[in-house]
Scaffold this motif. Structure first.
Motif, PDB file in Angstrom:
ATOM      1  N   ARG A 127     -11.866  -2.401 -10.203  1.00 57.42           N
ATOM      2  CA  ARG A 127     -12.077  -1.068  -9.655  1.00 57.42           C
ATOM      3  C   ARG A 127     -12.256  -1.088  -8.143  1.00 57.42           C
ATOM      4  O   ARG A 127     -13.015  -1.892  -7.611  1.00 57.42           O
ATOM      5  CB  ARG A 127     -13.295  -0.410 -10.318  1.00 57.42           C
ATOM      6  N   VAL A 128     -11.559  -0.184  -7.476  1.00 55.91           N
ATOM      7  CA  VAL A 128     -11.712  -0.011  -6.040  1.00 55.91           C
ATOM      8  C   VAL A 128     -13.102   0.587  -5.783  1.00 55.91           C
ATOM      9  O   VAL A 128     -13.576   1.420  -6.570  1.00 55.91           O
ATOM     10  CB  VAL A 128     -10.613   0.936  -5.509  1.00 55.91           C
ATOM     11  N   GLY A 183      -7.105  11.112   1.913  1.00 53.01           N
ATOM     12  CA  GLY A 183      -5.854  10.700   1.291  1.00 53.01           C
ATOM     13  C   GLY A 183      -4.642  11.055   2.129  1.00 53.01           C
ATOM     14  O   GLY A 183      -4.723  11.827   3.097  1.00 53.01           O
ATOM     15  N   ILE A 184      -3.522  10.474   1.763  1.00 56.66           N
ATOM     16  CA  ILE A 184      -2.232  10.749   2.388  1.00 56.66           C
ATOM     17  C   ILE A 184      -1.270  11.135   1.275  1.00 56.66           C
ATOM     18  O   ILE A 184      -1.138  10.398   0.296  1.00 56.66           O
ATOM     19  CB  ILE A 184      -1.691   9.515   3.134  1.00 56.66           C
ATOM     20  N   VAL A 185      -0.625  12.257   1.408  1.00 58.99           N
ATOM     21  CA  VAL A 185       0.325  12.692   0.376  1.00 58.99           C
ATOM     22  C   VAL A 185       1.709  12.133   0.708  1.00 58.99           C
ATOM     23  O   VAL A 185       2.296  12.465   1.730  1.00 58.99           O
ATOM     24  CB  VAL A 185       0.379  14.226   0.268  1.00 58.99           C
ATOM     25  N   VAL A 186       2.203  11.266  -0.165  1.00 59.37           N
ATOM     26  CA  VAL A 186       3.520  10.655   0.003  1.00 59.37           C
ATOM     27  C   VAL A 186       4.370  11.022  -1.207  1.00 59.37           C
ATOM     28  O   VAL A 186       3.973  10.763  -2.345  1.00 59.37           O
ATOM     29  CB  VAL A 186       3.420   9.120   0.133  1.00 59.37           C
ATOM     30  N   HIS A 187       5.493  11.659  -0.964  1.00 56.52           N
ATOM     31  CA  HIS A 187       6.374  12.090  -2.054  1.00 56.52           C
ATOM     32  C   HIS A 187       5.605  12.878  -3.116  1.00 56.52           C
ATOM     33  O   HIS A 187       5.824  12.715  -4.325  1.00 56.52           O
ATOM     34  CB  HIS A 187       7.082  10.894  -2.694  1.00 56.52           C
ATOM     35  N   GLY A 188       4.659  13.711  -2.678  1.00 54.58           N
ATOM     36  CA  GLY A 188       3.930  14.573  -3.584  1.00 54.58           C
ATOM     37  C   GLY A 188       2.718  13.962  -4.244  1.00 54.58           C
ATOM     38  O   GLY A 188       2.000  14.642  -4.976  1.00 54.58           O
ATOM     39  N   LYS A 189       2.435  12.689  -3.996  1.00 49.86           N
ATOM     40  CA  LYS A 189       1.284  12.015  -4.612  1.00 49.86           C
ATOM     41  C   LYS A 189       0.232  11.721  -3.556  1.00 49.86           C
ATOM     42  O   LYS A 189       0.548  11.140  -2.513  1.00 49.86           O
ATOM     43  CB  LYS A 189       1.715  10.710  -5.288  1.00 49.86           C
ATOM     44  N   ARG A 190      -1.020  12.096  -3.824  1.00 49.29           N
ATOM     45  CA  ARG A 190      -2.113  11.812  -2.901  1.00 49.29           C
ATOM     46  C   ARG A 190      -2.583  10.375  -3.092  1.00 49.29           C
ATOM     47  O   ARG A 190      -2.950   9.966  -4.190  1.00 49.29           O
ATOM     48  CB  ARG A 190      -3.276  12.773  -3.110  1.00 49.29           C
ATOM     49  N   ILE A 191      -2.602   9.627  -1.996  1.00 48.07           N
ATOM     50  CA  ILE A 191      -2.996   8.219  -2.037  1.00 48.07           C
ATOM     51  C   ILE A 191      -4.222   8.005  -1.160  1.00 48.07           C
ATOM     52  O   ILE A 191      -4.198   8.282   0.042  1.00 48.07           O
ATOM     53  CB  ILE A 191      -1.836   7.319  -1.563  1.00 48.07           C
ATOM     54  N   LYS A 192      -5.301   7.538  -1.800  1.00 45.49           N
ATOM     55  CA  LYS A 192      -6.530   7.226  -1.066  1.00 45.49           C
ATOM     56  C   LYS A 192      -6.789   5.726  -0.994  1.00 45.49           C
ATOM     57  O   LYS A 192      -7.392   5.240  -0.043  1.00 45.49           O
ATOM     58  CB  LYS A 192      -7.727   7.909  -1.736  1.00 45.49           C
ATOM     59  N   SER A 193      -6.374   4.997  -2.018  1.00 44.98           N
ATOM     60  CA  SER A 193      -6.647   3.560  -2.091  1.00 44.98           C
ATOM     61  C   SER A 193      -5.368   2.779  -2.326  1.00 44.98           C
ATOM     62  O   SER A 193      -4.501   3.188  -3.099  1.00 44.98           O
ATOM     63  CB  SER A 193      -7.637   3.268  -3.219  1.00 44.98           C
ATOM     64  N   THR A 229      -7.126   0.265   2.456  1.00 48.25           N
ATOM     65  CA  THR A 229      -6.586  -0.877   1.727  1.00 48.25           C
ATOM     66  C   THR A 229      -7.750  -1.735   1.242  1.00 48.25           C
ATOM     67  O   THR A 229      -8.683  -2.018   1.989  1.00 48.25           O
ATOM     68  CB  THR A 229      -5.650  -1.737   2.604  1.00 48.25           C
ATOM     69  N   TYR A 230      -7.677  -2.118  -0.018  1.00 46.90           N
ATOM     70  CA  TYR A 230      -8.734  -2.891  -0.664  1.00 46.90           C
ATOM     71  C   TYR A 230      -8.208  -4.278  -0.999  1.00 46.90           C
ATOM     72  O   TYR A 230      -7.203  -4.421  -1.700  1.00 46.90           O
ATOM     73  CB  TYR A 230      -9.186  -2.170  -1.933  1.00 46.90           C
ATOM     74  N   THR A 231      -8.876  -5.300  -0.469  1.00 45.84           N
ATOM     75  CA  THR A 231      -8.496  -6.677  -0.776  1.00 45.84           C
ATOM     76  C   THR A 231      -9.291  -7.140  -1.988  1.00 45.84           C
ATOM     77  O   THR A 231     -10.526  -7.263  -1.916  1.00 45.84           O
ATOM     78  CB  THR A 231      -8.778  -7.615   0.409  1.00 45.84           C
TER      79      THR A 231
END
Length: 226
Positions: A22-23, A32-42, A204-206
């Motif tokens: 789990r992040v 978040g950033i919406v890329v191609h309609g998908k919200r990306i936070k992690s 970004t999570y390592t």
């Protein structure tokens, strides 16, 4: 930039696949950033398919310290259940090869390409014009000419400045308050929150290594046999 609040959500798990990686929950504070309609936070920073298949991140940040190879990006994209952003060089690998690699990973299904900090603005411009997916450029120093990167086609900035990451982000926000920023948040919750408050839109999570994760499992197994 104001960080949002963490919202509790209902969760459903399988009988076997409940023990996923789990992040940190603090990442959910990001806008978040919406890329191609998908919200990306992690974004999980790995090329390990076992981790990719057992992680709750929104996307994969597939960047590694070797020259990019199509067979690697193809395997990750093909077997990932989440969007993949692929490294295509910019340091040792540059010029025409970065253009070719960027076009290849786009055809394979990547959602964006990641270019290393040494990439020239000319090389960046040509790559960004050759593909129809976002071009992400890594920033490692406050001295980076941010406007030049944006003018050359950077759609997203990836800030990876170690302990200086929040300071670099704040400087970028003084120059441009709109450019989407992905940033390394470290493993400490306070550092993640500081990075988001500085202006990062996604983190970004390592993850721990497979060896470290397996060590924890083996300790549990041994304890259960006592």
């Amino acid at each position: 930039m104001n960080a949002g609040s963490i919202k509790e959500v209902r969760e459903i798990n399988g009988k076997l696949r409940y023990n996923i990686l789990r992040v940190p929950k603090e990442v959910q504070m990001a806008s978040g950033i919406v890329v191609h309609g998908k919200r990306i936070k992690s974004l999980v920073f790995t090329t390990d398919l076992a981790i990719i298949k057992n992680c709750d991140a929104d996307a994969v940040f597939a960047v590694y310290p070797f020259t990019p190879q199509q067979s690697i990006s193809d395997a990750i994209i093909k077997h990932s259940s989440m969007p993949v952003f692929c490294g295509v060089g910019g340091g040792t690998t540059k010029g025409l090869r970065t253009i070719s690699l960027a076009k290849d990973v786009e055809c394979q299904g990547a959602w964006g390409v990641v270019l290393n900090a040494p990439i020239s603005n000319l090389n960046l411009k040509v790559v960004s014009e050759a593909i129809d997916i976002p071009t992400i450029v890594t920033v490692i120093s406050e001295d980076t000419d941010i406007n030049a990167r944006i003018n050359a086609g950077a759609a997203i900035l990836n800030v990876a400045g170690g302990k200086d990451t929040p300071a670099i982000i704040r400087k970028i926000r003084e120059i441009d308050d709109e450019i989407p920023i992905i940033a390394t948040g470290g493993g400490d919750p306070d550092t993640i929150v500081e990075t988001i408050k500085a202006g990062a839109n996604a983190i970004t999570y390592t993850p721990p290594s497979i060896q470290d994760l397996f060590r924890t499992v083996m300790i549990g197994y041994r304890e259960s046999l006592k």
